[in-house]
Motif scaffolding. Structure first.
Motif, mmCIF file in Angstrom:
data_model
loop_
_atom_site.group_PDB
_atom_site.id
_atom_site.type_symbol
_atom_site.label_atom_id
_atom_site.label_comp_id
_atom_site.label_asym_id
_atom_site.label_seq_id
_atom_site.Cartn_x
_atom_site.Cartn_y
_atom_site.Cartn_z
ATOM 1 N N MET A 1 8.349 -44.369 -42.062
ATOM 2 C CA MET A 1 8.261 -44.863 -40.729
ATOM 3 C C MET A 1 8.234 -46.378 -40.698
ATOM 4 O O MET A 1 8.788 -46.979 -39.800
ATOM 5 C CB MET A 1 6.969 -44.280 -40.157
ATOM 6 C CG MET A 1 6.799 -44.292 -38.704
ATOM 7 S SD MET A 1 7.838 -43.451 -37.641
ATOM 8 C CE MET A 1 6.906 -42.267 -36.885
ATOM 9 N N SER A 2 7.594 -46.963 -41.673
ATOM 10 C CA SER A 2 7.506 -48.418 -41.708
ATOM 11 C C SER A 2 8.885 -49.047 -41.944
ATOM 12 O O SER A 2 9.146 -50.150 -41.514
ATOM 13 C CB SER A 2 6.506 -48.872 -42.758
ATOM 14 O OG SER A 2 6.984 -48.598 -44.035
ATOM 15 N N LYS A 3 9.757 -48.311 -42.668
ATOM 16 C CA LYS A 3 11.111 -48.804 -42.888
ATOM 17 C C LYS A 3 11.863 -48.858 -41.563
ATOM 18 O O LYS A 3 12.577 -49.815 -41.275
ATOM 19 C CB LYS A 3 11.816 -47.877 -43.874
ATOM 20 C CG LYS A 3 12.841 -48.548 -44.680
ATOM 21 C CD LYS A 3 13.365 -47.598 -45.719
ATOM 22 C CE LYS A 3 13.966 -48.403 -46.822
ATOM 23 N NZ LYS A 3 14.628 -47.622 -47.788
ATOM 24 N N LEU A 4 11.732 -47.869 -40.716
ATOM 25 C CA LEU A 4 12.369 -47.808 -39.409
ATOM 26 C C LEU A 4 11.831 -48.915 -38.503
ATOM 27 O O LEU A 4 12.588 -49.574 -37.787
ATOM 28 C CB LEU A 4 12.129 -46.429 -38.773
ATOM 29 C CG LEU A 4 12.844 -46.163 -37.461
ATOM 30 C CD1 LEU A 4 14.344 -46.324 -37.594
ATOM 31 C CD2 LEU A 4 12.504 -44.765 -36.976
ATOM 32 N N LEU A 5 10.543 -49.133 -38.567
ATOM 33 C CA LEU A 5 9.911 -50.195 -37.787
ATOM 34 C C LEU A 5 10.414 -51.565 -38.230
ATOM 35 O O LEU A 5 10.688 -52.437 -37.405
ATOM 36 C CB LEU A 5 8.389 -50.095 -37.930
ATOM 37 C CG LEU A 5 7.560 -50.978 -37.016
ATOM 38 C CD1 LEU A 5 7.890 -50.740 -35.560
ATOM 39 C CD2 LEU A 5 6.089 -50.721 -37.262
ATOM 40 N N ALA A 6 10.578 -51.756 -39.520
ATOM 41 C CA ALA A 6 11.077 -53.029 -40.057
ATOM 42 C C ALA A 6 12.515 -53.283 -39.604
ATOM 43 O O ALA A 6 12.883 -54.411 -39.264
ATOM 44 C CB ALA A 6 10.993 -53.027 -41.572
ATOM 45 N N ILE A 7 13.330 -52.230 -39.574
ATOM 46 C CA ILE A 7 14.728 -52.363 -39.128
ATOM 47 C C ILE A 7 14.770 -52.754 -37.661
ATOM 48 O O ILE A 7 15.536 -53.631 -37.259
ATOM 49 C CB ILE A 7 15.509 -51.051 -39.401
ATOM 50 C CG1 ILE A 7 15.676 -50.840 -40.895
ATOM 51 C CG2 ILE A 7 16.859 -51.078 -38.712
ATOM 52 C CD1 ILE A 7 16.279 -49.493 -41.256
ATOM 53 N N ARG A 8 13.940 -52.126 -36.822
ATOM 54 C CA ARG A 8 13.904 -52.446 -35.389
ATOM 55 C C ARG A 8 13.452 -53.893 -35.157
ATOM 56 O O ARG A 8 13.997 -54.602 -34.327
ATOM 57 C CB ARG A 8 12.983 -51.474 -34.656
ATOM 58 C CG ARG A 8 13.600 -50.131 -34.468
ATOM 59 C CD ARG A 8 12.721 -49.247 -33.629
ATOM 60 N NE ARG A 8 13.282 -47.921 -33.527
ATOM 61 C CZ ARG A 8 12.662 -46.884 -33.030
ATOM 62 N NH1 ARG A 8 11.418 -47.021 -32.576
ATOM 63 N NH2 ARG A 8 13.250 -45.719 -32.969
ATOM 64 N N GLN A 9 12.461 -54.312 -35.907
ATOM 65 C CA GLN A 9 11.988 -55.693 -35.756
ATOM 66 C C GLN A 9 13.075 -56.680 -36.175
ATOM 67 O O GLN A 9 13.261 -57.715 -35.560
ATOM 68 C CB GLN A 9 10.714 -55.915 -36.576
ATOM 69 C CG GLN A 9 9.491 -55.308 -35.961
ATOM 70 C CD GLN A 9 8.254 -55.515 -36.824
ATOM 71 O OE1 GLN A 9 8.355 -55.793 -38.012
ATOM 72 N NE2 GLN A 9 7.081 -55.360 -36.206
ATOM 73 N N GLU A 10 13.811 -56.339 -37.216
ATOM 74 C CA GLU A 10 14.904 -57.204 -37.675
ATOM 75 C C GLU A 10 16.002 -57.275 -36.613
ATOM 76 O O GLU A 10 16.553 -58.339 -36.355
ATOM 77 C CB GLU A 10 15.465 -56.667 -38.990
ATOM 78 C CG GLU A 10 16.504 -57.570 -39.619
ATOM 79 C CD GLU A 10 17.021 -57.008 -40.931
ATOM 80 O OE1 GLU A 10 18.234 -57.153 -41.162
ATOM 81 O OE2 GLU A 10 16.230 -56.437 -41.705
ATOM 82 N N GLN A 11 16.327 -56.152 -35.967
ATOM 83 C CA GLN A 11 17.339 -56.134 -34.908
ATOM 84 C C GLN A 11 16.884 -56.973 -33.718
ATOM 85 O O GLN A 11 17.675 -57.729 -33.152
ATOM 86 C CB GLN A 11 17.618 -54.691 -34.466
ATOM 87 C CG GLN A 11 18.422 -53.893 -35.462
ATOM 88 C CD GLN A 11 18.586 -52.440 -35.032
ATOM 89 O OE1 GLN A 11 17.837 -51.922 -34.211
ATOM 90 N NE2 GLN A 11 19.563 -51.777 -35.636
ATOM 91 N N ARG A 12 15.605 -56.845 -33.324
ATOM 92 C CA ARG A 12 15.073 -57.658 -32.216
ATOM 93 C C ARG A 12 15.142 -59.141 -32.560
ATOM 94 O O ARG A 12 15.499 -59.965 -31.738
ATOM 95 C CB ARG A 12 13.626 -57.259 -31.916
ATOM 96 C CG ARG A 12 13.510 -56.033 -31.096
ATOM 97 C CD ARG A 12 12.069 -55.838 -30.642
ATOM 98 N NE ARG A 12 11.790 -54.420 -30.662
ATOM 99 C CZ ARG A 12 10.730 -53.834 -31.167
ATOM 100 N NH1 ARG A 12 9.763 -54.554 -31.686
ATOM 101 N NH2 ARG A 12 10.577 -52.540 -31.137
#
Length: 162
Positions: A1-12
């Motif tokens: 889940m933390s990997k998905l969260l990191a990807i979203r933060q990078e996109q933002r």
């Protein structure tokens, strides 16, 4: 889940950077356009600021010829300036819109300046008022022509620009 969260933060973060860069580029373009506009306005001479000279040309008793026919025509003298020109048209001239042109010859070639004007009746005389810019014209011999909107026949008068 933390990997998905990191990807979203990078996109933002990436979207935010793109947005900031877009806003900065838009501001730079706007500032450049304003500065170019200010520079152009201050450094470009305009004829609107030039003082117009009022001149009247009375053709009431002038003989006219159409096209390239020879004849005794009244000589007209105008300055090389921006002119508010009043032309008293020859006898029996029709009311309506006229094209007034300054040309190099009686064929209508080499138009130096032109303007459109509607007639106004002054007593029994038809006259037109138009604005002609001759400020860049060189001194010499030209022709003043008037062409009525309906018959499209040009009448020429010798003109001297001083």
């Amino acid at each position: 889940m933390s990997k998905l969260l990191a990807i979203r933060q990078e996109q933002r973060s990436r979207r935010r950077k793109v947005m900031i860069a877009s806003v900065a580029a838009s501001c730079a373009i706007l500032v450049t356009a304003v500065l170019v506009g200010i520079y152009t306005t201050r450094h470009t001479p305009t004829t609107d600021n030039a003082i117009a000279v009022s001149q009247t040309v009375d053709l009431w008793d002038a003989g006219t010829v159409r096209g390239e026919q020879a004849g005794q025509l009244q000589s007209v003298l105008l300055p090389a300036a921006h002119i508010n020109l009043t032309i008293v048209l020859p006898r029996h001239s029709a009311p309506g819109q006229y094209l007034v042109a300054i040309t190099r010859d009686q064929s209508g070639n080499g138009v130096v300046a032109e303007g459109l004007a509607l007639t106004a009746t002054n007593g029994e005389k038809e006259q037109i008022l138009t604005s002609i810019d001759l400020s860049k014209a060189q001194a010499g011999q030209y022709f003043l022509s008037t062409t009525h909107e309906q018959d499209q026949a040009a009448y020429y008068y010798p003109l001297q620009i001083k």
